[in-house]
Write a protein that holds these residues in place. Structure first.
Motif, PDB file in Angstrom:
ATOM      1  N   GLU A 231       9.342  -1.930  -6.286  1.00  0.00           N
ATOM      2  CA  GLU A 231       9.847  -2.823  -5.247  1.00  0.00           C
ATOM      3  C   GLU A 231      10.584  -2.060  -4.150  1.00  0.00           C
ATOM      4  O   GLU A 231      10.378  -2.331  -2.958  1.00  0.00           O
ATOM      5  N   SER A 232      11.413  -1.101  -4.518  1.00  0.00           N
ATOM      6  CA  SER A 232      12.175  -0.380  -3.490  1.00  0.00           C
ATOM      7  C   SER A 232      11.257   0.446  -2.595  1.00  0.00           C
ATOM      8  O   SER A 232      11.432   0.474  -1.368  1.00  0.00           O
ATOM      9  N   GLU A 233      10.253   1.093  -3.189  1.00  0.00           N
ATOM     10  CA  GLU A 233       9.355   1.906  -2.377  1.00  0.00           C
ATOM     11  C   GLU A 233       8.400   1.039  -1.559  1.00  0.00           C
ATOM     12  O   GLU A 233       8.077   1.368  -0.412  1.00  0.00           O
ATOM     13  N   SER A 234       7.937  -0.088  -2.126  1.00  0.00           N
ATOM     14  CA  SER A 234       7.095  -1.013  -1.357  1.00  0.00           C
ATOM     15  C   SER A 234       7.872  -1.567  -0.174  1.00  0.00           C
ATOM     16  O   SER A 234       7.336  -1.684   0.937  1.00  0.00           O
ATOM     17  N   ASP A 235       9.137  -1.916  -0.402  1.00  0.00           N
ATOM     18  CA  ASP A 235       9.987  -2.394   0.695  1.00  0.00           C
ATOM     19  C   ASP A 235      10.097  -1.339   1.790  1.00  0.00           C
ATOM     20  O   ASP A 235      10.033  -1.655   2.985  1.00  0.00           O
ATOM     21  N   ALA A 236      10.254  -0.080   1.390  1.00  0.00           N
ATOM     22  CA  ALA A 236      10.380   1.005   2.366  1.00  0.00           C
ATOM     23  C   ALA A 236       9.103   1.161   3.187  1.00  0.00           C
ATOM     24  O   ALA A 236       9.155   1.358   4.412  1.00  0.00           O
ATOM     25  N   LEU A 237       7.955   1.069   2.519  1.00  0.00           N
ATOM     26  CA  LEU A 237       6.676   1.193   3.235  1.00  0.00           C
ATOM     27  C   LEU A 237       6.474   0.025   4.198  1.00  0.00           C
ATOM     28  O   LEU A 237       5.970   0.198   5.314  1.00  0.00           O
TER      29      LEU A 237
END
Length: 269
Positions: A231-237
């Motif tokens: 979730e954190s990396e998807s949010d960043a992308l």
């Protein structure tokens, strides 16, 4: 702009659906006669890579996949965010010999289901609930023994960008049963090819393989680490793509989620 993009999208769907039918018939027929062959595998890879080309040329969607160095040698589980059909064929070429977890209904489609089974897909009957787990586990063990990497979408269905996460227990059960590392995969594809939109919008769809989670953790700790990573990396992308500018119209729901994410990130920085 929307009319032009709708036409471009329609051309992609026409080619995508037509080619999928042809490939399914050929690979499905091969599967009925001889099972898995080098030709059927080559055609599956061609199907994935050509779809990405069609998306880029016809709909303007570029593809970027990174982090393959995080996939360990040997058997593992690849657990990916799921926002679009793009996810299936963008991840496929980077996973060695993948065994996708798929719905039983898809495996019952003539030719397509035969082809999927010959390409190591694992069937799960969601209607049976917990009763379906033993059969899924047996298939997963057999796939790992064949040298496959299990590919699962932990939420079970496509989700809109920045929608609340809803992780199911299937990935936890696989993790506990198989005792292999789990590679989280973050992505932002729903910004460009949304689950409820027939129009595909230009941009760069990105997927990123993240560092593997080691086996042996307690179920709740594992799930929390998996969820946080994806979730954190998807949010960043997603935030990066939004800041670079989106061709698609941004509806009120997505704008609200983007604003909330920006406020959250500004507080934590």
């Amino acid at each position: 702009m929307k009319v032009i993009q709708a036409i471009r999208s329609a051309l992609f769907y026409l080619l995508f659906i037509g080619q999928t039918a042809v490939v399914a018939i050929i690979v499905g027929t091969i599967a009925l006669i001889t099972g898995r062959t080098r030709l059927s595998w080559a055609m599956a890879v061609f199907w994935c890579r050509s779809n990405l080309v069609y998306l880029r040329v016809l709909a303007g969607v570029k593809t970027k996949v990174s982090g393959e160095e995080n996939i360990p040698a040997g058997g593992c589980i690849i657990a990916a965010k799921h926002q679009s059909d793009w996810d299936v064929f963008a991840i496929f070429p980077h996973t060695g010999r993948p065994a996708y977890i798929v719905k039983k209904e898809l495996m019952r489609i003539p030719f397509f289901g035969w082809a999927a089974r010959s390409l190591d897909c694992i069937e799960v009957d969601r209607k049976k609930g917990a009763e379906a787990v033993p059969l899924m586990m047996a298939q997963a063990h057999a796939a790992i023994d064949r040298g496959c990497r299990i590919v699962i979408f932990p939420e079970g269905t496509r989700k809109a960008p920045l929608a609340p996460a809803d992780y199911r227990q299937g990935v936890v059960r696989l993790y506990m049963e198989l005792g292999v590392p789990v590679v989280p995969v973050a992505l932002n594809s729903g910004l460009f090819w949304g689950r409820n939109s027939l129009v595909i919008w230009p941009g760069t769809a990105e997927a990123r393989f993240l560092p593997a989670i080691e086996p042996g953790l307690a179920p709740d700790i594992f799930l929390e680490r998996l969820k946080n990573a994806i979730e954190s990396e998807s949010d960043a992308l997603i935030l990066k793509a939004a800041e670079q500018g989106l061709a698609r119209p941004i509806d009120a729901a997505l704008q609200t989620r983007l604003d909330a994410l920006k406020r959250q990130r500004s507080v934590t920085v």
